[in-house]
Design an enzyme around this catalytic site. Structure first.
Site, mmCIF file in Angstrom:
data_model
loop_
_atom_site.group_PDB
_atom_site.id
_atom_site.type_symbol
_atom_site.label_atom_id
_atom_site.label_comp_id
_atom_site.label_asym_id
_atom_site.label_seq_id
_atom_site.Cartn_x
_atom_site.Cartn_y
_atom_site.Cartn_z
ATOM 1 N N ASP A 300 1.704 -12.691 52.113
ATOM 2 C CA ASP A 300 0.379 -12.109 51.991
ATOM 3 C C ASP A 300 -0.595 -13.206 51.640
ATOM 4 O OD1 ASP A 300 0.508 -9.434 52.574
ATOM 5 O OD2 ASP A 300 1.485 -8.973 50.660
ATOM 6 N N THR A 372 -8.655 3.005 56.940
ATOM 7 C CA THR A 372 -10.099 2.983 57.255
ATOM 8 C C THR A 372 -10.675 1.597 57.037
ATOM 9 O OG1 THR A 372 -10.727 3.573 55.011
ATOM 10 C CG2 THR A 372 -10.345 5.386 56.550
ATOM 11 N N MET A 374 -12.469 0.421 54.683
ATOM 12 C CA MET A 374 -13.819 0.336 54.110
ATOM 13 C C MET A 374 -13.870 1.232 52.876
ATOM 14 S SD MET A 374 -15.874 2.461 56.972
ATOM 15 C CE MET A 374 -15.421 4.098 57.467
ATOM 16 N N ASP A 509 4.403 -6.256 46.789
ATOM 17 C CA ASP A 509 4.439 -5.554 45.514
ATOM 18 C C ASP A 509 3.891 -4.129 45.609
ATOM 19 O OD1 ASP A 509 1.860 -6.256 45.949
ATOM 20 O OD2 ASP A 509 1.547 -7.297 44.040
ATOM 21 N N ASP A 513 3.722 -1.777 50.940
ATOM 22 C CA ASP A 513 4.613 -2.838 51.412
ATOM 23 C C ASP A 513 6.051 -2.343 51.576
ATOM 24 O OD1 ASP A 513 2.706 -4.838 51.483
ATOM 25 O OD2 ASP A 513 2.993 -5.358 49.374
#
Lengths: 680, 562
Positions: A300, A372, A374, A509, A513
């Site tokens: 990540d 989304t 946002m 984490d 995920d």
């Protein structure tokens, strides 16, 4: 955890291991390891021969049989010792962990008190400051600081709070402040601590795939050596120089790969232990082995490659919009946003334009979601949003507007500088872009170079758009990136790499995920993460350090290298043992006159004193090399990222060639001692 | 060793590569081709199969075993009934049953161990219908199995390895027949007989009548050399002028021994798309080959102590090769005899142009060790390379561990199953050979087979079972047939052929289903010199450690005696 005992051989562990070596002589235990079983069988038979000779008063050569029997027993005991010492370290850690296992009562939400051990999944308990958290669970109410040193060895307390990715608590840790309401997430006996104890004790140790394959090869070689030695008896009879059973057993034990056979399980246990030393819990040995094979590492971006917090750096309005207006709307959209990015926008607006945080009227927050992409606020019928460019463009279109072409230019401009553009919109109107800056952590480039040399490709995962991602990817030195990632595209990437035959590792984490962690071949969950993530991965990093994967890969590789090196060493040793034992057996075969040496005496290139001392020296070397190599087995052969071929050449030179030469020297030295003792 | 000798060996190596490489590419095309020729179609209809009907490894193995069983019965019955059959101008009687059984095993397993003298035991019909036809068929079976095993390495996520009948047909009709016809025509041109008339009678200078055996020799010699068979028409094999008249035929027959075994390495490289790797396998094989010549040629040139003490002039001179010429053809000399002895034992051929029993201790020991390696140094037609693949997998496994990665070969992960088959394939035969030799040297009827006393006699027995167990068929001589040794030999040949063959097919079957991963910087590369060195090391160490104790009591004790 009882953190990192400073030396492998602490006095207590060695003494305990010596004690534990004897019960392991039980043939039922030895049967699991065919090589050592044969050695034990040989010890029993030679001891039997010795006793029979003793009873019959057959004293000629009696001492020789006796000494061989003793050294064969020692060989078995040395092997047991190697395993016991590897287990001993785990046991010491396990007992330290056990001490922290809570035996107190837990208070349920309704006030009832029940023993902690009886808590079921779904029970809700209340924990006050100063109490031990009774079971693994999720915080459903409250914030508190927790001392997790019992698990991680880290004394600084950590913050745990309900909601988000910091909500998991572990049974056995201590709440230092405040009060938490926790929902229990594990059945009794299956807690994290229980599993950890089982792991470090090696109770659940199963043979890994490579270990099984190696065992088959070793067993095959052993069977063939049994044939080579067993047929030597008829061959010797044909040559009129019969060989005694004791000597044949000595030869057999010397030839079969006892070194690797004795150390194999110690290597495996020690490998797991080395991970524990680095504060990583592997749920299976298979996962550790797989980590040595990793081809692709997914990281990540946020928190791993860059410092977690992107900071708002400037407001870039589209033409016709005042910068102040943009700042104001952006701040409104961020007031409820507790992420560091959101906070940094609020702070920047305050710094630039003196805009203060204010009370909103009637409003409704729209939280960020991975789909989304946002977030924002709805107030007085006005929809305010901020988020990724494409997500906002879709939003504006849905509201019946159209984003100005200028917006794309602004977005691109920020992205090209490696920043993250955050588009701000009010209803169907795009106001402009907030420039969020990403800061790449120091030393990442070197780490990725190291991974590349190991043959591992790094892929950066980010929700950013392609252009932004490309700039950061280049700055950080990763090999590839996945931009605009969603849980689905991440999963698709993993499956795609796996379909090409590659092994994928990732760290994570968050709860989102979890599916990818489960799909990856090596999934390392951060201890700070949610329990869903910890369940899905096959390792947990107690330090929650995403670059820990490099060390995990090293341990995985070391494990295989140590096995391979000691196998090669074991087989290479046989050359010298032949040159010690065969001339001793057949020194007088086809001699031109009785009492004179035959032609095969010429093979006695080590010039060993006499046949009995030669055979004995080979057996003694074969036994002593086991404890001698225990430290190497426990520490592991060092892995060097110098490329596979160079590494192979190096290890072949040390363990292959060295394994051929060393016993010539060692057996000669042992013979000097033994022969002189006999002579005296 | 003479400059002349080295030059001859170098020329041999260059010509071998020049011919074997294109042949290997051609063979790969033959087995990868999807086109079915008209005549091929007839054959498939006859046996009710088609190239589309592929078999998994078990099905393939079943076909091989069934077919070989049938072939054994046919070969046995023909020998037993030859007295009543045609093409028997010299009126030879039925072959005794234990010899017939041993011979059936011998020819069906591509061994060609001969417990009999061909010219005075076998009728022309037996020689052709039973023996020479098996020289084609057993070689064809070997190539077919290799093609199937290679497909296991090259395919991904498949369980099929091909169709045995298709592969067998193509191996015989497109590879063995054309090559052997070309060689036979050259041999006839150079004076090798090819006739159905009975023996010729000649008057010698002293006026005595001498019968000279002849027959359909040329074609049998061609396939005997090309198919790593080794069983000649005459008892003395290619030392007889009628099998091997001159220097040219000697050179061509010598090339033919290693031709297909070398070509199949290149065929493998093309089929698995790893040509550089194939060159490394070739290099490893050639290195061991050169090593063996490096032992045997100087040993023969130096001669034995007895020879040197006897006062015979063994120094090299113009037109005189010197050295140990005992049981060697003056026409060929030391270099060509050592070269032939090495080639014939490295490839599981077994034909000879000199008596191996009369080689020096170390020269004979080198030949013995060559065979003991399991016929993987070029090795048998088909079987050589699939045998080598066992060693390659073991080498790759060790190498993979030592570089810290789950071992991979050609992109496929090597796990417990593959190692199980590789260990079985590589270690079964040496174990069996030692066991059978042990039985033969302590039983009364086993000892009756040994002609010479002491260490040399032991070498004769060890050589006999090593040769049969590894399907070489080369005879050290000095080892006769008793019913015990013939039966032990039969067991050795059948198990020695089919245990590794099935292990190889199982290996192919296990690998065919595996995905292929692209190599990374952490992958140990098998197309470099390090791999070739490692492979040689693994072969020398594993097989070497097995044979060394036995070797000390045979060739070593004999050779070190002075």
């Amino acid at each position: 955890m009882a953190r990192r005992s400073s030396s492998i051989f602490s006095r207590d562990i060695v003494l305990a291991a010596i004690r534990d070596s004897f019960p392991k002589l039980d043939p039922r235990l030895q049967l699991k390891n065919p090589v050592m079983f044969i050695v034990e069988l040989g010890s029993v038979i030679t001891t039997g021969i010795f006793l029979l000779d003793l009873v019959r008063g057959n004293t000629a050569g009696l001492w020789f049989v006796g000494v061989i029997a003793i050294w064969l027993w020692l060989t078995t005991l040395f092997a047991n010792f190697a395993e016991a010492i590897a287990e001993g370290r785990g046991k010491a850690q396990a007992s330290a962990l056990r001490a922290t296992r809570t035996t107190t009562n837990a208070t349920l939400r309704d006030g009832r008190s029940v023993p902690a051990a009886e808590l079921q999944r779904g029970d809700v308990v209340v924990v006050k400051a100063g109490e031990i958290i009774p079971a693994d669970g999720e915080i459903i109410e409250g914030v508190g600081s927790v001392d997790e040193s019992a698990i991680t060895g880290e004394s600084a307390p950590v913050i745990r709070e309900s909601g988000g990715d910091r909500s998991a608590v572990t049974g056995g840790t201590k709440l230092l402040s405040d009060q938490l309401v926790i929902e229990v997430t594990q059945e009794p006996g299956r807690s994290f601590l229980d599993r950890m104890i089982a792991l470090v004790e090696g109770a659940e140790r199963r043979k890994t795939p490579n270990e099984i394959a190696l065992n088959i090869l070793i067993a095959g070689l052993t069977i063939t050596f049994v044939a080579a030695v067993a047929t030597l008896r008829p061959f010797a009879i044909y040559a009129h120089t019969p060989v005694s059973l004791t000597v044949l057993i000595a030869l057999l034990v010397a030839l079969i790969p006892t070194t690797i056979g004795a150390l194999l399980s110690a290597i495996g246990i020690a490998g797991m232990d080395r991970l524990v030393q680095r504060n990583v819990l592997a749920m299976s040995g298979r996962a550790v082995e797989a980590s040595g094979d990793v081809d692709v590492l997914l990281l990540d971006k946020t928190g791993t490659i860059t410092l977690g917090n992107r900071q708002a750096a400037e407001f870039l309005p589209v033409s016709g919009v005042e910068e102040r207006e943009l700042a104001e709307v952006a701040q409104l959209a961020s007031l409820a946003d507790e992420t560091p990015e959101g906070r940094s926008i609020v702070v920047l607006a305050k710094e630039r334009f003196g805009l203060r945080e204010r009370e909103l009227g009637e409003h409704e927050f729209v939280a960020f979601s991975a789909t989304t992409r946002m977030s924002g606020v709805n107030m007085n019928g006005t929809l305010i949003r901020k988020g990724a460019g494409d997500a906002l463009k879709r939003f504006i279109a849905e509201q019946g507007g159209a984003a100005p072409a200028e917006l794309d230019r602004l977005v691109q401009g920020v992205a090209e500088q490696g920043g993250t553009p955050l588009v701000v919109a009010r209803d169907n109107w795009a106001l402009g872009v907030v420039h969020l800056k990403d800061i790449v952590k120091g030393g990442m480039n070197e780490r990725f170079d190291e991974l590349r040399r190991m043959g591992i490709r790094t892929v950066m995962i980010t929700g950013d758009n392609r252009v932004t991602a490309a700039v950061i990817a280049q700055e950080a030195g990763v090999d590839d990136f996945l931009a605009e990632a969603t849980p689905e595209t991440k999963m698709a990437l993993i499956k795609d790499e796996q379909a090409k035959g590659r092994m994928v590792a990732m760290t994570g984490d968050g709860t989102n995920d979890a599916p990818a962690l489960a799909q990856a071949d090596v999934g390392v969950a951060m201890n700070t993460g949610t329990s869903a993530a910890k369940e899905a991965g096959n390792m947990v990093d107690l330090d929650s350090n995403p670059t820990k994967l490099i060390e995990i890969v090293e341990v995985g590789k070391q494990l295989l290298i140590t096995r391979g090196a000691l196998t090669t060493f074991s087989i290479a040793n046989d050359v010298a043992k032949y040159f010690a034992i065969l001339p001793a057996l057949f020194a007088f075969t086809y001699a031109s006159a009785p009492g004179r040496h035959g032609p095969l005496e010429k093979l006695n290139i080590m010039q060993l004193g006499d046949p009995k001392s030669a055979i004995l020296s080979a057996v003694i070397f074969n036994a002593l090399i086991i404890p001698f190599l225990v430290p190497l087995a426990l520490k592991g052969v060092k892995y060097r990222a110098i490329g596979a071929t160079a590494l192979l050449r190096r290890n072949l030179a040390i363990y292959g060639l060295g394994g051929m030469i060393l016993p010539f020297v060692a057996i000669k030295l042992i013979d000097l001692v033994v022969h002189n003792l006999l002579g005296a | 060793m003479s400059g002349n000798g080295i030059t001859q060996i170098l020329i041999y190596a260059i010509v071998l590569i020049a011919v074997a490489y294109p042949l290997g590419i051609y063979m790969a095309r033959v087995f990868e081709s999807r086109r079915v020729h008209v005549t091929e179609g007839w054959f498939y209809r006859l046996v009710r199969t088609s190239p589309e009907r592929e078999q998994d490894w078990k099905g393939y193995a079943k076909s091989v075993l069934l077919f070989s069983l049938l072939a054994s019965v046919v070969v046995y019955v023909i020998q037993r009934l030859q007295g009543h059959l045609f093409l028997n101008p010299d009126h030879l009687k039925a072959v005794p049953s234990h010899i017939a059984l041993n011979t059936a095993a011998s020819f069906v397993t591509n061994t060609n161990w001969q417990f009999y003298g061909g010219e005075y035991t076998m009728s022309y019909f037996s020689q052709m219908a039973a023996l020479a036809s098996q020289q084609y068929i057993s070689a064809g079976v070997g190539i077919a199995v290799l093609a199937a095993v290679i497909r296991g390495f090259s395919r991904r996520s498949s369980s099929e390895l091909g169709n045995f009948w298709v592969d067998l047909y193509r191996a015989i009709v497109y590879v063995l027949l054309p090559l052997s016809l070309i060689l036979a025509v050259i041999l006839v041109w150079q004076g090798v007989p090819q006739t159905f008339s009975g023996h010729a009678t000649a008057k010698t200078l002293e006026g005595a009548a001498q019968t000279i055996a002849r027959g359909p020799v040329a074609l049998m010699i061609a396939i005997k050399q090309l198919g790593t068979n080794g069983g000649g028409f005459y008892n003395s094999n290619s030392a007889v002028p009628f099998e091997n008249p001159n220097g040219l035929t000697n050179f061509l027959e010598l090339i033919s021994i290693l031709l297909i075994p070398a070509a199949q390495v290149f065929m493998f490289g093309k089929m698995v798309l790893a040509r550089r790797h194939a060159w490394m396998v070739f290099a490893a094989m050639f290195a061991v080959f050169a090593l063996a010549i490096g032992v045997s040629l100087p040993a023969e040139q130096h001669g034995s102590q007895v020879l040197r003490a006897s006062g015979v002039n063994i120094t090299q001179g113009h037109g005189q090769s010197g050295g140990n010429m005992s049981d060697k053809e003056v026409r060929f000399g030391i270099a060509n005899s050592a070269l032939w002895a090495t080639a014939t034992t490295d490839a599981s051929n077994g034909s000879v142009n000199a008596g191996h029993d009369a080689l020096t201790a170390f020269g004979g020991g080198a030949a013995l060790v060559n065979i003991f390696f399991g016929e993987v140094i070029f090795g048998g037609v088909g079987s050589g390379l699939y045998g080598m693949l066992f060693y390659i997998l073991i080498a790759v496994f060790i190498a993979g561990l030592m570089v810290g990665r789950t071992p991979e070969y050609l992109g496929k992960k090597i796990g417990a199953r593959e190692i199980k088959y590789a260990a079985l394939g590589a270690l079964f035969v040496p174990t069996m050979v030692l066991a059978l030799t042990a039985i033969s040297v302590v039983t009364k009827s086993g000892l009756a087979s040994i002609y010479n006393p002491g260490a040399h006699g032991f070498t004769e027995a060890l050589y006999a079972y090593t040769s049969q167990g590894n399907n070489n068929g080369s005879a050290f001589a000095g080892y006769g047939a008793t019913s015990l040794s013939a039966s032990l030999g039969t067991v050795a040949m059948y198990l020695g052929r089919f245990v590794p063959l099935i292990a190889a097919l199982a290996l192919g079957g296990a690998l065919a289903g595996k995905k292929t991963a692209p190599p990374s910087a952490g992958t140990f590369r098998t197309d470099g010199g390090t791999f070739a060195v490692l492979l040689v090391g693994v072969i020398l160490l594993t097989a070497g450690l097995m044979v060394f104790p036995a070797l000390t009591l045979g060739p070593l004790v004999e050779g070190l005696a002075h």
